[in-house]
Write a protein that holds these residues in place. Structure first.
Motif, PDB file in Angstrom:
ATOM      1  N   GLY A   1      -7.948  70.507  15.819  1.00 19.72           N
ATOM      2  CA  GLY A   1      -6.584  71.025  15.783  1.00 19.72           C
ATOM      3  C   GLY A   1      -6.446  72.389  15.153  1.00 19.72           C
ATOM      4  O   GLY A   1      -5.350  72.949  15.117  1.00 19.72           O
ATOM      5  N   VAL A   2      -7.550  72.965  14.679  1.00 19.29           N
ATOM      6  CA  VAL A   2      -7.508  74.297  14.074  1.00 19.29           C
ATOM      7  C   VAL A   2      -7.754  75.336  15.164  1.00 19.29           C
ATOM      8  O   VAL A   2      -8.725  75.238  15.918  1.00 19.29           O
ATOM      9  CB  VAL A   2      -8.582  74.430  12.957  1.00 19.29           C
ATOM     10  CG1 VAL A   2      -8.548  75.832  12.363  1.00 19.29           C
ATOM     11  CG2 VAL A   2      -8.363  73.375  11.886  1.00 19.29           C
TER      12      VAL A   2
ATOM     13  N   ALA B   1     -14.180  69.790  17.759  1.00 20.43           N
ATOM     14  CA  ALA B   1     -13.021  70.650  17.521  1.00 20.43           C
ATOM     15  C   ALA B   1     -11.911  70.392  18.529  1.00 20.43           C
ATOM     16  O   ALA B   1     -10.727  70.469  18.189  1.00 20.43           O
ATOM     17  CB  ALA B   1     -13.452  72.118  17.586  1.00 20.43           C
ATOM     18  N   SER B   2     -12.269  70.075  19.762  1.00 19.22           N
ATOM     19  CA  SER B   2     -11.268  69.891  20.821  1.00 19.22           C
ATOM     20  C   SER B   2     -10.717  68.473  20.885  1.00 19.22           C
ATOM     21  O   SER B   2      -9.536  68.282  21.185  1.00 19.22           O
ATOM     22  CB  SER B   2     -11.883  70.243  22.187  1.00 19.22           C
ATOM     23  OG  SER B   2     -12.331  71.578  22.216  1.00 19.22           O
ATOM     24  N   PHE B   3     -11.561  67.465  20.601  1.00 23.44           N
ATOM     25  CA  PHE B   3     -11.138  66.076  20.804  1.00 23.44           C
ATOM     26  C   PHE B   3     -11.364  65.191  19.588  1.00 23.44           C
ATOM     27  O   PHE B   3     -11.244  63.962  19.701  1.00 23.44           O
ATOM     28  CB  PHE B   3     -11.863  65.486  22.017  1.00 23.44           C
ATOM     29  CG  PHE B   3     -11.504  66.148  23.320  1.00 23.44           C
ATOM     30  CD1 PHE B   3     -10.330  65.833  23.973  1.00 23.44           C
ATOM     31  CD2 PHE B   3     -12.338  67.110  23.865  1.00 23.44           C
ATOM     32  CE1 PHE B   3      -9.992  66.456  25.172  1.00 23.44           C
ATOM     33  CE2 PHE B   3     -12.013  67.736  25.059  1.00 23.44           C
ATOM     34  CZ  PHE B   3     -10.830  67.409  25.713  1.00 23.44           C
TER      35      PHE B   3
ATOM     36  N   GLY C   1     -16.189  80.906  15.628  1.00 27.65           N
ATOM     37  CA  GLY C   1     -14.929  80.464  15.042  1.00 27.65           C
ATOM     38  C   GLY C   1     -15.127  79.258  14.155  1.00 27.65           C
ATOM     39  O   GLY C   1     -14.520  79.151  13.075  1.00 27.65           O
ATOM     40  N   ALA C   2     -15.978  78.312  14.601  1.00 26.46           N
ATOM     41  CA  ALA C   2     -16.268  77.135  13.797  1.00 26.46           C
ATOM     42  C   ALA C   2     -16.955  77.522  12.495  1.00 26.46           C
ATOM     43  O   ALA C   2     -16.638  76.995  11.420  1.00 26.46           O
ATOM     44  CB  ALA C   2     -17.145  76.175  14.598  1.00 26.46           C
ATOM     45  N   HIS C   3     -17.891  78.467  12.576  1.00 25.20           N
ATOM     46  CA  HIS C   3     -18.592  78.924  11.368  1.00 25.20           C
ATOM     47  C   HIS C   3     -17.612  79.514  10.368  1.00 25.20           C
ATOM     48  O   HIS C   3     -17.682  79.219   9.161  1.00 25.20           O
ATOM     49  CB  HIS C   3     -19.647  79.963  11.752  1.00 25.20           C
ATOM     50  CG  HIS C   3     -20.295  80.625  10.587  1.00 25.20           C
ATOM     51  ND1 HIS C   3     -19.865  81.841  10.093  1.00 25.20           N
ATOM     52  CD2 HIS C   3     -21.342  80.253   9.792  1.00 25.20           C
ATOM     53  CE1 HIS C   3     -20.608  82.185   9.056  1.00 25.20           C
ATOM     54  NE2 HIS C   3     -21.505  81.245   8.869  1.00 25.20           N
TER      55      HIS C   3
ATOM     56  N   LEU D   1     -19.230  65.195  13.875  1.00 24.68           N
ATOM     57  CA  LEU D   1     -18.375  64.679  12.810  1.00 24.68           C
ATOM     58  C   LEU D   1     -17.875  65.795  11.897  1.00 24.68           C
ATOM     59  O   LEU D   1     -16.726  65.759  11.434  1.00 24.68           O
ATOM     60  CB  LEU D   1     -19.131  63.627  11.992  1.00 24.68           C
ATOM     61  CG  LEU D   1     -19.575  62.362  12.750  1.00 24.68           C
ATOM     62  CD1 LEU D   1     -20.289  61.410  11.806  1.00 24.68           C
ATOM     63  CD2 LEU D   1     -18.381  61.689  13.405  1.00 24.68           C
ATOM     64  N   LEU D   2     -18.726  66.782  11.639  1.00 26.12           N
ATOM     65  CA  LEU D   2     -18.298  67.924  10.824  1.00 26.12           C
ATOM     66  C   LEU D   2     -17.145  68.650  11.500  1.00 26.12           C
ATOM     67  O   LEU D   2     -16.155  69.014  10.847  1.00 26.12           O
ATOM     68  CB  LEU D   2     -19.481  68.869  10.619  1.00 26.12           C
ATOM     69  CG  LEU D   2     -19.222  70.105   9.741  1.00 26.12           C
ATOM     70  CD1 LEU D   2     -18.954  69.687   8.309  1.00 26.12           C
ATOM     71  CD2 LEU D   2     -20.406  71.060   9.801  1.00 26.12           C
ATOM     72  N   ALA D   3     -17.275  68.857  12.812  1.00 25.13           N
ATOM     73  CA  ALA D   3     -16.215  69.541  13.547  1.00 25.13           C
ATOM     74  C   ALA D   3     -14.963  68.682  13.629  1.00 25.13           C
ATOM     75  O   ALA D   3     -13.838  69.177  13.463  1.00 25.13           O
ATOM     76  CB  ALA D   3     -16.701  69.899  14.951  1.00 25.13           C
ATOM     77  N   ALA D   4     -15.132  67.380  13.884  1.00 26.71           N
ATOM     78  CA  ALA D   4     -13.968  66.487  13.991  1.00 26.71           C
ATOM     79  C   ALA D   4     -13.230  66.393  12.664  1.00 26.71           C
ATOM     80  O   ALA D   4     -11.991  66.340  12.629  1.00 26.71           O
ATOM     81  CB  ALA D   4     -14.429  65.101  14.436  1.00 26.71           C
TER      82      ALA D   4
END
Length: 415
Positions: free
Chosen positions: A267-268, A45-47, A276-278, A259-262
């Motif tokens: 950027g969200v 999520a961050s990078f 938050g990711a869920h 990979l799911l997060a990327a």
């Protein structure tokens, strides 16, 4: 007439390898615990795809490290804590045990918090109560090993690993990653001190100290000791297959999280936490994927906290020649996690922090492992060769160097 050992050594290779599988899959649970979820989701999520290379390197290191741990147990008939304990004077042995138990607490913080977070996401259970529920259920899972034996325990853990795998890889079926981004992420690089902290966290979450201690005991208990040369060679071949398959599964799950997060969270806003990711995953890919993700997180917390408690028992038995009652150990390691949840510490931050702490404990398990498996007096003809020794010491050097840099950043307030 052939004796039993000769029959075992001459059994069909494929059948023999299949019957020897299991210990590595239990150890692999340590590689897909809630700490991995927090570290990998935060990294993606961050990078974006930036830190894919960390997981690739960590997983290759993990394969070699877990094989060395299993080899030590098979060849010597002893666990790594037992071998370490025999080489240290009493005070040093107690000091070593203290740091290992602190690592066990850090491990449990991640696992109990992760399971509690899953119960909150699925059913709205308050986090402190969820932590207690996870701890109690993990005792029931661990009692299977105590009462029914290792084979049944391995089956239970393998079933949970299947649920974890499905839970964390389901989203990739709906939204596959971008091939160019994945390939770009294989090139080692960092972007500032925060990416270094996450890299250390990912390493601490992937190469776990308690998994290094535990695997030697699992192999010892499954296969025993004092084998003939041919039978030991057969067991080591089977163990290599066991480790490679188990770590490919665990590595795929870890990579899938990142990979799911990327792919979906980079950027969200508000996706640098698991909750938050869920929410973002459920919104982007549908509520069903969100539910499956949470179920995977719950299975991860339950399985990994049971395995972590098992590892703690192995450490205490090997170093102090004592056993702490299951209930007492469970309460002792559960308290910090429940306290953190009760005082309102952000769960994902606590998870990532616990993995950074664990990264400092890896060297205390890894360096003795490489040292003892390289001693001919202990392992005889099964001593590590130059290539294996070189890789082991290089892995140890990477871990120590990363932790020194991280300490420096913390000292200057940059991490």
């Amino acid at each position: 007439m052939l004796n039993r050992r000769t029959r075992v050594e001459n059994r069909p290779a494929t059948r023999g390898v299949i019957t020897a599988l299991g210990p590595a899959f239990v150890a692999a649970i340590a590689y897909v615990d809630p700490g991995n979820v927090a570290a990998n989701v935060s990294a993606g999520a961050s990078f974006g795809y930036l830190l894919v290379w960390v997981l690739v390197i960590a997983n290759v290191m993990a394969m070699v490290i877990q094989y060395l741990s299993a080899k030590l147990g098979i060849v010597t008939g002893k666990s790594l804590p037992e071998v370490v304990g025999e080489s240290l004077p009493r005070r040093a042995r107690i000091a070593y045990w203290v740091q290992a138990e602190l690592m066990a607490v850090a491990t449990d913080v991640a696992e109990v918090i992760g399971g509690a977070l899953a119960l909150w996401l699925l059913f709205g259970v308050p986090l402190p109560l969820g932590g207690v529920i996870v701890a109690v259920i993990s005792m029931a899972v661990l009692s299977v090993q105590n009462r029914r034996g290792q084979r049944i325990f391995e089956t239970v853990i393998l079933s949970m690993l299947s649920i974890i795998t499905a839970g964390f890889l389901a989203g990739l079926v709906v939204a596959p990653p971008e091939p160019a981004g994945v390939l770009g992420g294989v090139v080692p690089r960092l972007q500032g001190s925060q990416s270094l902290v996450l890299a250390a966290s990912m390493l601490g979450a992937t190469v776990m100290p308690h998994a290094i201690y535990l695997h030697s005991a699992l192999s010892r208990d499954r296969h025993g000791g004092a084998h003939g040369v041919r039978h030991t060679q057969y067991l080591l071949r089977a163990t290599r297959v066991d480790v490679v398959i188990a770590l490919i599964v665990a590595g795929s799950v870890n990579m899938g999280m990142l990979l799911l997060a990327a792919r979906n969270l980079y950027g969200v806003d508000g996706t640098d936490t698991i909750e938050g990711a869920h929410a973002a995953i459920a919104e982007a890919l549908g509520p069903a994927v969100g539910i499956v993700f949470a179920i995977g997180l719950l299975a991860s917390g339950l399985a990994s906290t049971a395995v972590g408690s098992y590892a703690g028992d192995v450490v205490t038995a090997g170093l102090l020649h004592r056993r702490i009652p299951l209930f007492a150990r469970r309460v002792f390691t559960m308290i910090p996690a429940v306290v953190l949840l009760a005082v309102g510490v952000e769960p994902t931050a606590a998870l990532v922090g616990s993995q950074v702490v664990l990264s400092f404990g890896i060297a205390f398990a890894l360096i003795p492992l490489v040292w003892f498996t390289g001693r001919r007096r202990l392992l005889g003809q099964f001593t590590n060769g130059p290539l294996l020794s070189g890789f082991g010491w290089a892995s140890s050097g990477i871990v120590v160097a990363l932790n020194v840099v991280l300490l420096g950043l913390m000292a200057i307030g940059a991490a």
